[in-house]
Every structure is written in structure tokens, then in C-alpha cells.
Design a protein around this motif. Structure first.
Motif, short mmCIF file in Angstrom:
data_model
loop_
_atom_site.label_atom_id
_atom_site.label_comp_id
_atom_site.label_asym_id
_atom_site.label_seq_id
_atom_site.Cartn_x
_atom_site.Cartn_y
_atom_site.Cartn_z
N THR A 354 34.39 33.28 30.81
CA THR A 354 35.17 34.12 31.69
C THR A 354 34.71 35.57 31.61
OG1 THR A 354 37.00 32.75 31.08
CG2 THR A 354 37.52 34.81 32.17
N THR A 355 34.66 36.23 32.75
CA THR A 355 34.50 37.68 32.72
C THR A 355 35.65 38.27 33.54
OG1 THR A 355 33.17 37.76 34.72
CG2 THR A 355 31.98 37.49 32.64
N LEU A 356 35.97 39.51 33.22
CA LEU A 356 37.07 40.16 33.95
C LEU A 356 36.76 40.21 35.44
CD1 LEU A 356 38.62 43.30 32.25
CD2 LEU A 356 39.60 41.06 32.70
N ALA A 357 35.48 40.49 35.78
CA ALA A 357 35.12 40.69 37.17
C ALA A 357 35.38 39.46 38.04
CB ALA A 357 33.66 41.12 37.27
N GLU A 358 35.20 38.27 37.47
CA GLU A 358 35.38 37.08 38.32
C GLU A 358 36.76 36.45 38.14
OE1 GLU A 358 33.35 33.61 37.31
OE2 GLU A 358 33.70 33.84 35.18
N LEU A 359 37.58 37.12 37.34
CA LEU A 359 38.91 36.58 37.03
C LEU A 359 39.75 36.35 38.30
CD1 LEU A 359 40.88 35.81 34.79
CD2 LEU A 359 41.62 38.18 34.72
N GLY A 360 39.80 37.39 39.16
CA GLY A 360 40.62 37.30 40.37
C GLY A 360 40.24 36.12 41.24
N ARG A 361 38.92 35.95 41.42
CA ARG A 361 38.43 34.86 42.27
C ARG A 361 38.87 33.51 41.69
NH1 ARG A 361 34.17 31.33 42.81
NH2 ARG A 361 33.43 31.77 40.71
N ALA A 463 41.75 43.29 37.72
CA ALA A 463 40.99 42.04 37.58
C ALA A 463 41.83 40.86 38.00
CB ALA A 463 40.52 41.87 36.15
N MET A 464 43.11 40.87 37.62
CA MET A 464 43.99 39.76 37.95
C MET A 464 44.23 39.68 39.45
SD MET A 464 46.59 40.04 34.76
CE MET A 464 47.74 38.76 35.27
N GLU A 465 44.13 40.82 40.12
CA GLU A 465 44.32 40.80 41.57
C GLU A 465 42.99 40.63 42.29
OE1 GLU A 465 46.38 44.45 42.09
OE2 GLU A 465 48.16 43.67 41.05
N GLY A 466 41.92 40.43 41.52
CA GLY A 466 40.61 40.24 42.11
C GLY A 466 40.03 41.51 42.68
N MET A 467 40.45 42.64 42.14
CA MET A 467 40.03 43.91 42.72
C MET A 467 39.15 44.75 41.81
SD MET A 467 43.45 44.77 44.86
CE MET A 467 43.49 46.43 44.30
N LEU A 468 38.75 44.16 40.70
CA LEU A 468 37.93 44.93 39.79
C LEU A 468 36.50 45.01 40.30
CD1 LEU A 468 38.23 46.23 36.89
CD2 LEU A 468 37.02 44.20 36.10
N SER A 469 35.95 46.19 40.26
CA SER A 469 34.55 46.31 40.68
C SER A 469 33.69 45.57 39.65
CB SER A 469 34.13 47.76 40.77
OG SER A 469 34.55 48.43 39.61
N PRO A 470 32.68 44.84 40.11
CA PRO A 470 31.93 43.93 39.24
C PRO A 470 31.42 44.54 37.94
CG PRO A 470 31.21 43.71 41.51
CD PRO A 470 32.20 44.83 41.48
#
Ligand code: GDP
Length: 472
Positions: A354-361, A463-470
């Protein structure tokens, strides 16, 4: 987990499909080729198996009976933490002195061979524990002939003792029990034997088939007899190899040495390795410039069951990689290039962790029920504050779990824990120490460093909302 990500379907569905086939699996488990094909088919995919195994590309020449000679057994020491694995390996390493050699073994190269009084040899893998044993097996390498299971006589059969036994059994490797610490007043070897019997493992004195010996790794009591029993077991296994052909074997350890370049310890399993041979090991290759044994002596040749450090490879292969000798340098380079490309393609297709960046997706895809987090910080106050704030971010879709928190730098143990439990690591005013960064890169573990609490909380929210920049 990997195959679910590749197909972009929830992991739970893949697990469900396996269960419907009668196979109980966890997300980290490897599936065999047949199961993989069936599971993929279920989701409308077809699996293409690509191999860069030498065996598949080269004609296999059967050894002639008259070329086969006895070889030394290769032994792994396993057991519960603190029961004396390292002490046993150290004792054997120090006490054993080859006739004509003045000292014990001084170099740590990942494996060593000892010669007993009667001239017979035993090769030990010098990385105790079933983790290394199983990591090698996960890469398809089975080098161990016999497992010594160490159990402390002043303790019980513990969880890791049981694990070690299961791992040896899963690999079909015969076991010998070393009941250790008998020098201690509280030692009760019979209790251990009784507990083994309770697991359906009857040792000799209890009328069973498993050899066992009471030892003290500290004082040395019984160690010699234990080694005799190893040789007896080896005799039953009738271990043989052909020393006359080009060498094949397995990588045990590899590292970059400042002065000497890449030093790779390999275990020759058949054939004879010579200085000047052109070797392919995993994705690395090169001409052997020099070879050294565990005593630091330069050697020209190494036969079956010999551990040897080689110089001359163009990089560090991974423990468990096979090695082969090539007549044709070009062919070795081609296969190395193909393997490198395969590895690159594979890691582009699969994200292991898991990475924070892909968490939202992944939350949106319904692949995620919980996010495991490890927090390391410079002071207890901020670690607790972060843990509290993170936990409060849990929603119905996703539970935030702090699986470990502590004060201090991010260590390799933290990264291993993250890898085993698919966690991300949050560092607050601390950095990865030692090899932790390199290990995290290799294991694809997401480490995030912060020095402002609110930044960390905001990032996790985003990240949880899928809005973290990669990439931050
Ligand atoms: P490992 O974790 O299994 O590798 O265990 P170690 O070899 O590191 O041993 C753990 C501890 O037990 C160390 O403090 C050793 O000195 C001690 N120990 C190991 N073997 C013996 C033994 O035979 N007798 C006694 N008294 N202590 C031992």
C-alpha cells in the motif's frame, strides 16, 4: 494480492474464488500455476507463463552413474528466538579446526563448511532461522538437506519452534532435534521430548524415528554427537553430485565491498566452479576473478556442497537466485538482460504494498477495509498525538489501525513489519536508519516523513479521499 492488483479486482474476490476451489489462502500467499490459471479465468483473464530458467532453455544432460560421488550434507539451524541457534553455529564455527589449519573460521560469508575428525564434512548455512530458509524457498531454491531444530530445555516448545518444524516439514527436509541448554539447572530435556511426542513427533529414546540429542551450545556438551547424527542422517539420504560438469548452485548472500566490488557467496550444488568461469546468477553475470573460502583463503576450484565467495559479478544477486556457468558469454548476458527486463515489467505491473497515493483509488474500488500504519517519532508526546489523531480518521469504509508505534529512528525491523502486514510508515522528525531506506525501496514500503503534525493528518485525510498528489 499481486494477482488481484494486476486484474484490478478486490482481493477478497480472489480469496473467495480460491476458497471455492477448496484452497484457503491469505493475501500474501503464492498460488501455483494451475490455481493461478483457474482464478484468472474466473475473472476473464488468461495467464501467460514466461520463463527465463536456464533449465527450460538448455538441454538437460543426465549425470552418468559413475560420475556421481558423495557430497557433504547442507544443514540449516532453526528454532525459537533465544533458544540458541546462533550459539550453536558459533560454537561449531569456532571449535572446528581443519587439520593443518591454525584457527577457526573468521569470515562471515553466509555459509561455512567444517571437517570432523573422521574427515567427513558438513556445510552449514550461517543464517539461522526459518525466515531465511523460507525466503529462499519462496524463490524456488531448496538447498537444505537436513534441518537442526533447536529447542531450549529450560523452556517449552514455543510458537517459532512449531513454525520451524512446519517449515521443515513443508519442504520435506528431515529434522534432527537439538535439545539445548542442558547445562542449566532448570533444564528438563524430557519435557521437550514429551511435548514433541504430543505433536506426533517421537524422538529415538521415545521409540520414534526422529534423531535428537541433548546439547549445550554454550559449553559444547553433546555438539560432537549431534554432528555425528547429522552425518548418519546424511548417509541415509545418500547425497550425491557430479563434480565433473560446469557448476550449478544457489546464491546465499551478496554485498558490495568497498575495495573488492561485489562479493557473492554461493553454494555449489553440483559440478565444479573454477576461477575464470563465466557465471550467470539471477540477473547478474561476470567472469570469476577470484574465489575465497570461509577462512579467507584464495581457492581455484570449488566442488559440490562447497560455500564460496566469488568476485567478478556486475551486481548483487538475491539470496536464493540460481547460478550457472556459461561457455558463451553472450548468451549469459542475453539471459541477464531478459531477466532484468522481466523484473522491471513485473514491478511496474504490480504494487506489492500500500502507498498513501493510491489509497483513495483502492478505497473507491472497495479493495480496502483497513489501513495499517506504523508511527515512529522523536518524542513520545508527538507519537501519541499522531496515533490518536490517525485513529479518529477511521470511517465506515476504512479502519485506520496503528499496528506499531515507538520512539526512535525507522529501523529495518519496522520495514519488515510493514512488509509483512502491508503497512505504511509515518516518521515524525525521524529518518530511516542504516539499511532501512534501501530495504523499504526494495520492498516498496511507503515511508513518509513529517515535522508538523497537521501536515501528516492532512495528508492522510487527502489520501483517504483519493486527493493526495502522487509524490511529495
Ligand atoms: P538464537 O536467538 O536462537 O540465535 O539464540 P542465541 O544463540 O542468541 O542464544 C540466546 C541466549 O541463550 C544467549 O544469551 C546465549 O548465551 C544463551 N545460550 C545459548 N545456548 C546456551 C546453552 O547451551 N546454555 C546456556 N546456559 N545458555 C545458552
Amino acid at each position: 494480492g499481486e494477482v488481484a492488483t494486476m486484474m484490478d479486482v478486490p482481493i477478497t474476490k480472489v480469496i473467495g474464488t480460491c476458497m471455492s476451489l477448496g484452497i484457503m489462502v491469505t493475501m500474501n500467499q503464492r498460488l501455483d500455476a494451475e490455481t493461478l490459471s483457474i482464478v484468472a479465468d474466473e475473472f476473464g483473464y488468461e495467464v501467460e507463463f514466461i520463463t527465463t530458467d536456464i533449465e527450460e532453455n538448455q538441454e538437460i544432460i543426465e549425470d552418468r552413474e559413475e560420475d556421481l560421488v558423495s557430497r557433504a550434507p547442507i544443514v540449516t539451524v532453526m528454532g525459537h528466538v533465544d533458544h540458541g541457534k546462533t550459539s550453536l553455529l558459533d560454537y561449531i564455527r569456532k571449535e572446528n579446526v581443519i587439520a593443518g589449519e591454525s584457527g577457526g573460521i573468521t569470515q562471515h560469508i553466509g555459509a561455512y563448511a567444517v571437517t570432523l575428525d573422521n574427515g567427513q564434512k558438513i556445510t552449514f548455512l550461517d543464517t539461522p532461522g526459518h525466515e531465511a530458509f523460507t525466503a529462499m524457498r519462496a524463490r524456488g531454491a531448496q538447498v537444505t538437506d537436513i534441518a537442526i531444530i533447536v529447542a531450549a530445555a529450560d523452556d517449552d516448545i514455543m510458537p517459532q519452534t512449531k513454525e520451524a518444524i512446519s517449515h521443515a516439514q513443508a519442504a520435506n527436509v528431515p529434522m534432527i532435534f537439538a535439545i539445548n541448554k542442558v547445562d542449566k539447572p532448570a533444564a528438563n530435556p524430557e519435557k521437550i521430548k514429551e511435548q514433541l511426542a504430543g505433536m506426533n513427533l517421537l524422538v529415538e529414546d521415545w521409540g520414534g524415528k526422529y534423531q535428537s540429542h541433548d546439547i549445550s551450545a554454550k559449553v559444547g556438551t553433546g555438539v560432537k554427537d549431534l554432528l555425528e547424527k547429522v552425518l548418519l542422517e546424511a548417509e541415509l539420504l545418500d547425497l550425491k553430485a557430479n563434480p565433473t560438469k560446469p557448476a550449478v548452485g544457489t546464491v546465499v548472500e551478496a554485498q558490495l565491498d568497498k575495495g573488492r566490488g561485489y562479493v557473492t557467496t554461493i553454494l555449489v550444488q553440483a559440478g565444479t566452479l573454477k576461477v575464470g568461469d563465466y557465471v550467470l546468477a539471477g540477473k547478474n553475470h561476470g567472469k570469476i576473478k577470484a574465489m575465497y573460502d570461509e577462512r579467507g583463503n584464495a581457492v581455484k576450484e570449488a566442488g559440490p556442497s562447497t560455500p564460496i565467495s566469488i568476485l567478478g559479478l556486475d551486481g548483487a544477486p538475491t539470496a536464493g537466485d540460481k547460478f550457472n556457468v556459461f561457455e558463451d558469454e553472450r548468451e549469459a548476458k542475453q539471459i541477464a538482460a531478459k531477466r532484468t527486463q522481466l523484473i522491471r515489467e513485473q514491478s511496474a505491473r504490480t504494487k506489492k504494498h500500500t502507498t498513501l497515493a493510491e489509497l483513495g483509488r483502492r478505497i473507491a474500488l472497495g479493495q480496502f477495509k483497513e489501513l495499517n500504519i506504523i508511527i515512529k517519532g522523536d518524542v513520545d508526546g508527538s507519537v501519541e498525538a499522531l496515533a490518536d489523531s490517525f485513529s479518529k480518521l477511521s470511517t465506515e469504509e476504512i479502519e485506520i489501525k496503528i499496528i506499531h508505534k515507538g520512539v526512535g529512528a525507522i529501523t529495518e525491523t519496522d520495514v519488515n513489519l510493514a512488509s509483512a502486514s502491508d503497512a505504511i510508515i509515518i516518521g515524525f522528525n525521524v529518518r530511516p536508519a542504516g539499511n532501512a531506506r534501501a530495504l523499504a525501496d526494495k520492498e516498496e514500503i511507503d515511508i513518509r516523513n513529517y515535522s508538523i503534525i497537521y501536515d501528516a493528518i492532512d495528508d492522510l485525510k487527502d489520501a483517504m479521499e483519493g486527493m493526495l498528489s502522487p509524490e511529495m
